[in-house]
Design an enzyme around this catalytic site. Structure first.
Site, mmCIF file in Angstrom:
data_model
loop_
_atom_site.group_PDB
_atom_site.id
_atom_site.type_symbol
_atom_site.label_atom_id
_atom_site.label_comp_id
_atom_site.label_asym_id
_atom_site.label_seq_id
_atom_site.Cartn_x
_atom_site.Cartn_y
_atom_site.Cartn_z
ATOM 1 N N GLU A 78 0.850 -1.182 0.000
ATOM 2 C CA GLU A 78 0.000 0.000 0.000
ATOM 3 C C GLU A 78 0.895 1.245 0.000
ATOM 4 O O GLU A 78 1.960 1.258 0.614
ATOM 5 C CB GLU A 78 -0.888 -0.002 1.242
ATOM 6 C CG GLU A 78 -1.885 1.151 1.293
ATOM 7 C CD GLU A 78 -2.725 1.158 2.560
ATOM 8 O OE1 GLU A 78 -3.860 1.661 2.505
ATOM 9 O OE2 GLU A 78 -2.245 0.658 3.601
ATOM 10 N N LYS A 135 -10.294 0.496 -1.790
ATOM 11 C CA LYS A 135 -10.308 0.154 -0.368
ATOM 12 C C LYS A 135 -11.642 0.522 0.275
ATOM 13 O O LYS A 135 -12.095 1.664 0.194
ATOM 14 C CB LYS A 135 -9.161 0.878 0.344
ATOM 15 C CG LYS A 135 -8.953 0.485 1.798
ATOM 16 C CD LYS A 135 -7.724 1.212 2.347
ATOM 17 C CE LYS A 135 -7.409 0.784 3.776
ATOM 18 N NZ LYS A 135 -6.204 1.489 4.287
ATOM 19 N N CYS A 157 -4.830 -3.488 3.463
ATOM 20 C CA CYS A 157 -4.474 -3.090 4.822
ATOM 21 C C CYS A 157 -5.604 -3.270 5.845
ATOM 22 O O CYS A 157 -5.866 -4.381 6.286
ATOM 23 C CB CYS A 157 -3.960 -1.655 4.812
ATOM 24 S SG CYS A 157 -2.986 -1.204 6.275
#
Length: 285
Positions: free
Chosen positions: A61, A134, A174
């Site tokens: 990321e 995300k 993440c």
């Protein structure tokens, strides 16, 4: 075997000779505020991974920018399909004839003060074949640490999987790691990608446990490239990039610094585990 960037690596490419077995690599970085410098470092590490036989390479990321402040990524955001970060991913994938998971790229959204934090996948011909925005945005307040991704990121809403030569791949980024329902929504996947920039505080407490849990409960490989080190902003990321097999065994890891984590994925082994322990077929809810 994890390879730190300062170590010498043989230039001869390792060819896969056994059907169903492929080499995959996770790149660990400690990215800074300058896109060009970060892309140069990513290119160097990708080349090392390719020379070690990797056919699928995953970047962390924020690989292209870890700014001095959160709004720095907004300043370099790109329109999907154009921009230096996306050109780099396409060109590098085509040059090395390798699939690349571009950890996250700041892409335009309707709000001029925010970005979509998008994981882009490019095939070995340099074509973008998938995009995942995300969904879960990190928020954390403890002592001097303050993170609120919602201030600069617009969340996505779509679960994304795709078929690849290495198996069915599910995409996440993440903080998504803390939400197992996302991975259940993917269906049966062979590989889960979790490009990350976990903080040292949360990473040392939860990172490995969560990565291995996602592998075990989904009986799949997990490739987890991370940021690992100190950044110009003062932020410290946990690193410990790893590749974990469907039994939850860590195949390779790199605690800190720039470098490569590499391992083989074995389709026959994955299928044998799912036959021995058909937990995915035993789900009731």
């Amino acid at each position: 075997m994890a390879i730190k960037s300062r170590e010498k690596v043989a230039k001869s490419k390792t060819k896969n000779s056994i059907p169903g077995i492929n080499r995959i690599a996770a790149i660990q970085m400690a990215s800074g505020p300058y896109v060009a410098a970060n892309l140069s470092e990513a290119e160097r590490l990708i080349e090392i991974a390719v020379n070690m036989g990797a056919k699928l390479v995953a970047l962390p990321e924020y690989f292209a920018i870890m700014g001095l402040k959160d709004t720095d990524k907004v300043a370099v955001r790109e329109k999907e399909g154009s921009g230096p970060i996306q050109r780099f991913l396409s060109k590098t994938a085509k040059k090395h004839q390798v699939w690349i998971i571009g950890g996250s790229v700041p892409l335009e959204c309707d709000n001029p003060e925010k970005v979509r934090n998008a994981c882009l996948v490019f095939d070995d011909k340099g074509k973008q074949v998938a995009r995942y925005d995300k969904i879960h945005l990190f928020g954390f307040e403890k002592g001097q640490e303050h993170y609120q991704e919602k201030k600069t990121i617009e969340p996505g809403s779509k679960v994304v999987t795709l078929d690849t030569p290495f198996g069915k791949l599910g995409l996440s980024i993440c903080y998504d790691l803390r939400f197992p329902e996302l991975y259940r929504a993917m269906g049966d996947v062979d590989i889960i990608a979790v490009p990350s920039a976990f903080t040292e505080t949360t990473g040392k407490a939860h990172w490995e446990t969560l990565i291995r849990a996602r592998a075990i409960e989904n009986l799949c490989y997990v490739i987890a490239p991370g940021q690992g080190g100190y950044h110009a902003s003062g932020r410290e990321t946990h690193g410990n990039s790893m590749i974990v097999d469907p039994w939850g065994v860590v195949q390779d890891r790199l605690p800190r610094g720039s470098g490569i984590v590499i391992s083989s994925i074995n389709t026959a082994y994955l299928k044998s585990l799912r036959k021995s322990l058909p937990a995915l077929k035993h789900r009731k809810l």
